[in-house]
Design a protein around this motif. Structure first.
Motif, PDB file in Angstrom:
ATOM      1  N   THR A   1     -30.139  36.709 -19.307  1.00  0.00           N
ATOM      2  CA  THR A   1     -31.209  36.532 -20.289  1.00  0.00           C
ATOM      3  C   THR A   1     -32.010  35.289 -19.923  1.00  0.00           C
ATOM      4  OG1 THR A   1     -29.941  37.557 -22.072  1.00  0.00           O
ATOM      5  CG2 THR A   1     -31.790  36.163 -22.707  1.00  0.00           C
ATOM      6  N   ILE A   2     -33.310  35.472 -19.764  1.00  0.00           N
ATOM      7  CA  ILE A   2     -34.237  34.367 -19.511  1.00  0.00           C
ATOM      8  C   ILE A   2     -34.930  34.052 -20.827  1.00  0.00           C
ATOM      9  CG2 ILE A   2     -36.208  33.587 -18.151  1.00  0.00           C
ATOM     10  CD1 ILE A   2     -35.520  36.051 -16.279  1.00  0.00           C
ATOM     11  N   VAL A   3     -34.840  32.813 -21.272  1.00  0.00           N
ATOM     12  CA  VAL A   3     -35.429  32.405 -22.553  1.00  0.00           C
ATOM     13  C   VAL A   3     -36.657  31.542 -22.299  1.00  0.00           C
ATOM     14  CG1 VAL A   3     -35.057  31.097 -24.683  1.00  0.00           C
ATOM     15  CG2 VAL A   3     -33.213  32.533 -23.759  1.00  0.00           C
ATOM     16  N   THR A   4     -37.730  31.835 -23.016  1.00  0.00           N
ATOM     17  CA  THR A   4     -38.962  31.057 -22.898  1.00  0.00           C
ATOM     18  C   THR A   4     -39.513  30.762 -24.285  1.00  0.00           C
ATOM     19  OG1 THR A   4     -39.554  32.018 -20.759  1.00  0.00           O
ATOM     20  CG2 THR A   4     -41.329  31.040 -22.030  1.00  0.00           C
ATOM     21  N   SER A   5     -39.762  29.479 -24.549  1.00  0.00           N
ATOM     22  CA  SER A   5     -40.403  29.054 -25.788  1.00  0.00           C
ATOM     23  C   SER A   5     -41.906  28.935 -25.541  1.00  0.00           C
ATOM     24  CB  SER A   5     -39.830  27.707 -26.235  1.00  0.00           C
ATOM     25  OG  SER A   5     -40.558  27.182 -27.326  1.00  0.00           O
ATOM     26  N   VAL A   6     -42.687  29.479 -26.464  1.00  0.00           N
ATOM     27  CA  VAL A   6     -44.147  29.487 -26.314  1.00  0.00           C
ATOM     28  C   VAL A   6     -44.784  28.847 -27.542  1.00  0.00           C
ATOM     29  CG1 VAL A   6     -46.202  30.908 -25.985  1.00  0.00           C
ATOM     30  CG2 VAL A   6     -44.011  31.627 -24.971  1.00  0.00           C
ATOM     31  N   PHE A   7     -45.733  27.949 -27.297  1.00  0.00           N
ATOM     32  CA  PHE A   7     -46.577  27.415 -28.370  1.00  0.00           C
ATOM     33  C   PHE A   7     -47.954  27.161 -27.776  1.00  0.00           C
ATOM     34  CE2 PHE A   7     -48.372  23.637 -30.576  1.00  0.00           C
ATOM     35  CZ  PHE A   7     -48.634  24.270 -31.788  1.00  0.00           C
ATOM     36  N   GLN A   8     -48.967  27.805 -28.345  1.00  0.00           N
ATOM     37  CA  GLN A   8     -50.335  27.711 -27.828  1.00  0.00           C
ATOM     38  C   GLN A   8     -50.356  28.029 -26.330  1.00  0.00           C
ATOM     39  OE1 GLN A   8     -51.776  23.802 -28.966  1.00  0.00           O
ATOM     40  NE2 GLN A   8     -52.091  24.422 -31.096  1.00  0.00           N
ATOM     41  N   GLY A   9     -49.715  29.147 -26.002  1.00  0.00           N
ATOM     42  CA  GLY A   9     -49.560  29.490 -24.596  1.00  0.00           C
ATOM     43  C   GLY A   9     -50.453  30.605 -24.107  1.00  0.00           C
ATOM     44  N   GLU A  10     -51.500  30.913 -24.846  1.00  0.00           N
ATOM     45  CA  GLU A  10     -52.326  32.076 -24.511  1.00  0.00           C
ATOM     46  C   GLU A  10     -52.871  32.023 -23.088  1.00  0.00           C
ATOM     47  OE1 GLU A  10     -56.212  34.483 -26.322  1.00  0.00           O
ATOM     48  OE2 GLU A  10     -55.096  33.049 -27.569  1.00  0.00           O
ATOM     49  N   LYS A  11     -53.287  30.843 -22.639  1.00  0.00           N
ATOM     50  CA  LYS A  11     -53.907  30.760 -21.307  1.00  0.00           C
ATOM     51  C   LYS A  11     -52.902  30.921 -20.175  1.00  0.00           C
ATOM     52  CE  LYS A  11     -53.990  25.754 -20.373  1.00  0.00           C
ATOM     53  NZ  LYS A  11     -54.888  24.624 -20.002  1.00  0.00           N
ATOM     54  N   TYR A  12     -51.594  30.824 -20.496  1.00  0.00           N
ATOM     55  CA  TYR A  12     -50.569  30.956 -19.466  1.00  0.00           C
ATOM     56  C   TYR A  12     -49.890  32.328 -19.457  1.00  0.00           C
ATOM     57  CZ  TYR A  12     -50.834  25.837 -19.580  1.00  0.00           C
ATOM     58  OH  TYR A  12     -51.270  24.544 -19.537  1.00  0.00           O
ATOM     59  N   LEU A  13     -49.977  33.049 -20.554  1.00  0.00           N
ATOM     60  CA  LEU A  13     -49.108  34.203 -20.752  1.00  0.00           C
ATOM     61  C   LEU A  13     -49.314  35.326 -19.745  1.00  0.00           C
ATOM     62  CD1 LEU A  13     -48.877  34.432 -24.643  1.00  0.00           C
ATOM     63  CD2 LEU A  13     -46.943  34.350 -23.052  1.00  0.00           C
ATOM     64  N   LYS A  14     -50.544  35.668 -19.427  1.00  0.00           N
ATOM     65  CA  LYS A  14     -50.773  36.804 -18.535  1.00  0.00           C
ATOM     66  C   LYS A  14     -50.158  36.554 -17.160  1.00  0.00           C
ATOM     67  CE  LYS A  14     -54.265  39.991 -16.739  1.00  0.00           C
ATOM     68  NZ  LYS A  14     -53.454  41.167 -17.139  1.00  0.00           N
ATOM     69  N   LYS A  15     -50.442  35.395 -16.570  1.00  0.00           N
ATOM     70  CA  LYS A  15     -49.869  35.077 -15.261  1.00  0.00           C
ATOM     71  C   LYS A  15     -48.346  34.997 -15.342  1.00  0.00           C
ATOM     72  CE  LYS A  15     -53.638  32.587 -12.944  1.00  0.00           C
ATOM     73  NZ  LYS A  15     -54.024  31.291 -12.322  1.00  0.00           N
ATOM     74  N   PHE A  16     -47.851  34.440 -16.416  1.00  0.00           N
ATOM     75  CA  PHE A  16     -46.405  34.306 -16.578  1.00  0.00           C
ATOM     76  C   PHE A  16     -45.736  35.673 -16.636  1.00  0.00           C
ATOM     77  CE2 PHE A  16     -42.766  34.188 -19.536  1.00  0.00           C
ATOM     78  CZ  PHE A  16     -41.912  33.373 -18.810  1.00  0.00           C
ATOM     79  N   LEU A  17     -46.276  36.560 -17.447  1.00  0.00           N
ATOM     80  CA  LEU A  17     -45.669  37.884 -17.604  1.00  0.00           C
ATOM     81  C   LEU A  17     -45.794  38.713 -16.328  1.00  0.00           C
ATOM     82  CD1 LEU A  17     -46.808  38.622 -21.259  1.00  0.00           C
ATOM     83  CD2 LEU A  17     -44.474  38.141 -20.476  1.00  0.00           C
ATOM     84  N   GLU A  18     -46.910  38.585 -15.621  1.00  0.00           N
ATOM     85  CA  GLU A  18     -47.050  39.270 -14.338  1.00  0.00           C
ATOM     86  C   GLU A  18     -45.984  38.780 -13.363  1.00  0.00           C
ATOM     87  OE1 GLU A  18     -48.878  41.700 -13.077  1.00  0.00           O
ATOM     88  OE2 GLU A  18     -49.883  42.134 -14.966  1.00  0.00           O
ATOM     89  N   ASN A  19     -45.759  37.470 -13.363  1.00  0.00           N
ATOM     90  CA  ASN A  19     -44.736  36.895 -12.492  1.00  0.00           C
ATOM     91  C   ASN A  19     -43.346  37.419 -12.849  1.00  0.00           C
ATOM     92  OD1 ASN A  19     -42.875  33.945 -12.353  1.00  0.00           O
ATOM     93  ND2 ASN A  19     -43.610  34.936 -10.507  1.00  0.00           N
ATOM     94  N   MET A  20     -43.045  37.477 -14.134  1.00  0.00           N
ATOM     95  CA  MET A  20     -41.741  37.969 -14.567  1.00  0.00           C
ATOM     96  C   MET A  20     -41.565  39.455 -14.250  1.00  0.00           C
ATOM     97  SD  MET A  20     -39.883  35.495 -15.955  1.00  0.00           S
ATOM     98  CE  MET A  20     -40.484  34.529 -14.555  1.00  0.00           C
ATOM     99  N   MET A  21     -42.614  40.220 -14.404  1.00  0.00           N
ATOM    100  CA  MET A  21     -42.538  41.660 -14.129  1.00  0.00           C
ATOM    101  C   MET A  21     -42.283  41.945 -12.655  1.00  0.00           C
ATOM    102  SD  MET A  21     -42.894  43.455 -16.962  1.00  0.00           S
ATOM    103  CE  MET A  21     -43.561  45.080 -16.557  1.00  0.00           C
ATOM    104  N   ASN A  22     -42.583  40.992 -11.790  1.00  0.00           N
ATOM    105  CA  ASN A  22     -42.413  41.175 -10.352  1.00  0.00           C
ATOM    106  C   ASN A  22     -41.113  40.590  -9.811  1.00  0.00           C
ATOM    107  OD1 ASN A  22     -44.823  42.626  -9.678  1.00  0.00           O
ATOM    108  ND2 ASN A  22     -45.986  40.742 -10.020  1.00  0.00           N
ATOM    109  N   LEU A  23     -40.205  40.183 -10.698  1.00  0.00           N
ATOM    110  CA  LEU A  23     -38.899  39.711 -10.238  1.00  0.00           C
ATOM    111  C   LEU A  23     -38.162  40.846  -9.527  1.00  0.00           C
ATOM    112  CD1 LEU A  23     -37.666  37.708 -13.378  1.00  0.00           C
ATOM    113  CD2 LEU A  23     -38.530  36.753 -11.224  1.00  0.00           C
ATOM    114  N   ASN A  24     -37.502  40.506  -8.438  1.00  0.00           N
ATOM    115  CA  ASN A  24     -36.789  41.533  -7.668  1.00  0.00           C
ATOM    116  C   ASN A  24     -35.662  42.187  -8.454  1.00  0.00           C
ATOM    117  OD1 ASN A  24     -38.451  41.052  -5.509  1.00  0.00           O
ATOM    118  ND2 ASN A  24     -36.951  39.874  -4.327  1.00  0.00           N
ATOM    119  N   ASN A  25     -35.037  41.435  -9.342  1.00  0.00           N
ATOM    120  CA  ASN A  25     -33.910  41.977 -10.116  1.00  0.00           C
ATOM    121  C   ASN A  25     -34.245  42.115 -11.599  1.00  0.00           C
ATOM    122  OD1 ASN A  25     -33.970  39.167 -10.492  1.00  0.00           O
ATOM    123  ND2 ASN A  25     -31.752  39.051 -10.834  1.00  0.00           N
TER     124      ASN A  25
END
Length: 325
Positions: free
Chosen positions: A6-30
């Motif tokens: 389980t990878i845990v991420t806390s977000v506050f006022q993170g709108e400008k980071y979320l798209k790149k972050f989620l794309e990065n997470m979706m591309n994890l090999n495992n």
């Protein structure tokens, strides 16, 4: 596939980071053996519009928890850890990036070494989210004394969930240093092993991080006092009055207070063994700073903090240092 991490991420006022972050997470090999718990503080419609489509793409991987209030990063991290039901846990910031094989490598270290509780790796400090060129930080080999006195783990780590039973969770009082505080207790109890890979790109955005504010220094001083890191007090003593808002000898987790002695066996002896470090701290300070600042702190009404004895000891060391030169 059974979820392992389980990878845990806390977000506050993170709108400008979320798209790149989620794309990065979706591309994890495992990705198929991981789940990502997002704890979104004061979740906005804009944040939900970014997260929800990714959730629909893979509901087994992305698990958002929208809060209509703001809590500390420690509270959000603990919330995520409690929701997790996997053997392994990790934390990552929303503005950081992970190499596609980062969690593959970290999990392999733990799975190949059943006696190891906690692993970490090298990382790069980068100027902006998504950058992959920057300053390489080569983390040191595990040494229990060093890892209970300094922050050596970095942003790329993974550990067994069972370790929480021994060392506790993040201290929800802290606004900036919760990860370091947790890692000290983990290092007291657990066995660490380095993973010899670059496992994170850490974004150094001084305008957004709590670490770029005075909270970093206030939390650092609290941690130094809590764990007897007395040789580093000189860097933070000007923030001593602000630490009166903290319960230095207690940990706040899941909204309840626990004595630090519940997580550190023989706590008073643990501190006593480090008392000699106070003199080292005083020698690192300029004469004028010591005279003008330390002496005044002793008489600034800090008795309620249970630090007066420590400050008197510091003042005595200052006087001795003056006499001996």
């Amino acid at each position: 596939m059974e979820k392992k991490l389980t990878i845990v991420t806390s977000v506050f006022q993170g709108e400008k980071y979320l798209k790149k972050f989620l794309e990065n997470m979706m591309n994890l090999n495992n990705k198929d053996e991981c789940q990502l718990i997002l704890v979104v503080n004061e979740a906005t419609d804009g944040e939900k519009r970014i997260i929800d489509p990714y959730t629909r793409m893979d509901q087994d991987f992305i698990i958002p928890h929208y809060l209509d209030f703001r809590e500390t990063i420690g509270s959000s991290t603990n919330r995520g850890y409690q929701l997790a039901d996997t053997e392994y846990l990790a934390y990552t910031d929303v503005d950081d990036t992970r190499p596609a094989d980062a969690f593959v490598e970290l999990l392999q270290t733990l799975e190949k070494n059943p006696d190891i509780d906690f692993t970490y790796g090298n990382f790069l400090v980068v100027p902006e989210q998504g950058a992959t060129k920057g300053h390489l930080i080569e983390t040191i080999e595990f040494d229990r004394n060093e890892f209970t006195r300094g922050s050596h783990v970095g942003p790329g780590h993974c550990f067994r969930r069972s370790l929480l039973k021994q060392c506790g969770y993040w201290d929800e009082q802290l606004r900036s240093g919760g990860d370091f505080d947790f890692q000290i207790r983990a290092a007291i109890h657990g066995k660490f092993k380095k993973t010899y890979k670059n496992v994170a790109y850490y974004t150094s955005d001084q305008t957004q991080s709590a670490s770029s504010t005075s909270w970093q220094a206030i939390d650092a001083l609290t941690i130094c006092l809590r764990y007897g890191i007395y040789d580093k007090l000189a860097f933070y003593l000007s923030y001593l009055p602000e630490t009166s808002n903290y319960r230095i000898n207690e940990i706040l987790q899941q909204g309840e207070w626990y004595s630090i002695s519940e997580f550190i066996p023989d706590y008073m002896n643990f501190l006593s063994d480090r008392r000699d470090l106070i003199s080292k701290s005083m020698k690192g300070m300029s004469f004028k700073w010591t005279k003008d600042q330390i002496d005044s702190f002793v008489f600034s009404g800090l008795e309620k903090m249970h630090l007066l004895n420590l400050l008197k000891s510091s003042r005595d060391l200052v006087r001795k240092f003056r006499e001996t030169g």
